[in-house]
Design a protein around this motif. Sequence first.
Motif, PDB file in Angstrom:
ATOM      1  N   PHE A  44       8.035  -3.796  -2.677  1.00  0.00           N
ATOM      2  CA  PHE A  44       7.521  -2.369  -2.923  1.00  0.00           C
ATOM      3  C   PHE A  44       6.276  -2.419  -3.244  1.00  0.00           C
ATOM      4  N   ARG A  45       5.593  -1.345  -3.443  1.00  0.00           N
ATOM      5  CA  ARG A  45       4.234  -1.154  -3.805  1.00  0.00           C
ATOM      6  C   ARG A  45       4.075  -0.076  -4.800  1.00  0.00           C
ATOM      7  N   PRO A  46       3.805  -0.070  -6.117  1.00  0.00           N
ATOM      8  CA  PRO A  46       3.855   1.120  -6.918  1.00  0.00           C
ATOM      9  C   PRO A  46       2.597   1.803  -6.710  1.00  0.00           C
ATOM     10  N   LEU A  47       2.734   3.293  -6.440  1.00  0.00           N
ATOM     11  CA  LEU A  47       1.515   4.067  -6.152  1.00  0.00           C
ATOM     12  C   LEU A  47       1.196   4.442  -7.296  1.00  0.00           C
ATOM     13  N   ASP A  48      -0.199   5.300  -7.087  1.00  0.00           N
ATOM     14  CA  ASP A  48      -0.758   5.911  -8.354  1.00  0.00           C
ATOM     15  C   ASP A  48       0.157   6.963  -9.037  1.00  0.00           C
ATOM     16  N   GLY A  49       0.269   6.935 -10.310  1.00  0.00           N
ATOM     17  CA  GLY A  49       1.212   7.793 -10.912  1.00  0.00           C
ATOM     18  C   GLY A  49       2.538   7.224 -11.288  1.00  0.00           C
ATOM     19  N   SER A  50       2.972   5.843 -10.819  1.00  0.00           N
ATOM     20  CA  SER A  50       4.006   5.261 -11.284  1.00  0.00           C
ATOM     21  C   SER A  50       3.912   4.465 -12.509  1.00  0.00           C
ATOM     22  N   GLN A  51       5.157   4.250 -12.844  1.00  0.00           N
ATOM     23  CA  GLN A  51       5.187   3.372 -14.166  1.00  0.00           C
ATOM     24  C   GLN A  51       6.076   2.223 -13.905  1.00  0.00           C
ATOM     25  N   PRO A  52       5.465   1.291 -13.007  1.00  0.00           N
ATOM     26  CA  PRO A  52       6.459   0.182 -12.649  1.00  0.00           C
ATOM     27  C   PRO A  52       7.117  -0.683 -13.630  1.00  0.00           C
ATOM     28  N   PHE A  53       8.369  -1.078 -13.501  1.00  0.00           N
ATOM     29  CA  PHE A  53       8.831  -2.096 -14.318  1.00  0.00           C
ATOM     30  C   PHE A  53       8.318  -3.497 -14.224  1.00  0.00           C
ATOM     31  N   LEU A  54       8.108  -3.851 -12.798  1.00  0.00           N
ATOM     32  CA  LEU A  54       7.617  -5.146 -12.370  1.00  0.00           C
ATOM     33  C   LEU A  54       6.262  -4.758 -11.454  1.00  0.00           C
ATOM     34  N   GLN A  56       2.089  -4.104 -10.338  1.00  0.00           N
ATOM     35  CA  GLN A  56       1.175  -3.497 -10.641  1.00  0.00           C
ATOM     36  C   GLN A  56       0.711  -2.263  -9.574  1.00  0.00           C
ATOM     37  N   THR A  57       0.123  -1.287 -10.012  1.00  0.00           N
ATOM     38  CA  THR A  57       0.045  -0.078  -9.124  1.00  0.00           C
ATOM     39  C   THR A  57      -0.960  -0.502  -7.939  1.00  0.00           C
ATOM     40  N   GLY A  58      -0.539  -0.469  -6.825  1.00  0.00           N
ATOM     41  CA  GLY A  58      -1.471  -0.531  -5.329  1.00  0.00           C
ATOM     42  C   GLY A  58      -1.139  -2.030  -4.994  1.00  0.00           C
ATOM     43  N   VAL A  59      -0.540  -2.935  -5.504  1.00  0.00           N
ATOM     44  CA  VAL A  59       0.000  -4.163  -5.020  1.00  0.00           C
ATOM     45  C   VAL A  59       1.280  -4.390  -4.642  1.00  0.00           C
TER      46      VAL A  59
END
Length: 111
Positions: A44-54, A56-59
């Motif tokens: 998966f790739r966290p997008l802007d506005g996300s708060q990922p458990f694992l 980084q945003t955009g990676v």
Amino acid sequence: MFKLCVFVPVSHVEQVKQALFAAGAGRLGDYDCCSWQVLGTGQFRPLDGSQPFLGQTGVVEQVEEYRVEMICAANCIEAAIAALREFHPYEEPAFDVWRLEAALMQGSLRA
């Protein structure tokens, strides 16, 4: 009757399974705590506005996860999904729910 399938990081698989069992999922006849799981790699790739458990945003992140499947009676599927959302560590847990044919579950259809 439904089949619930959820993808869970290794670190939380037992926690999520126990929450689902407590909500009534994984019961089959005179058995409970029934499930099937297999280890794989989720991406998966966290997008802007996300708060990922694992990650980084955009990676793009790859992580070992279990695919956990279990059946769930119609009268407890909503409680099972609520438990999944409460005990799963991800902000947006990946899961799906399939309706099972009652005739097949009762063995009334023949091949």
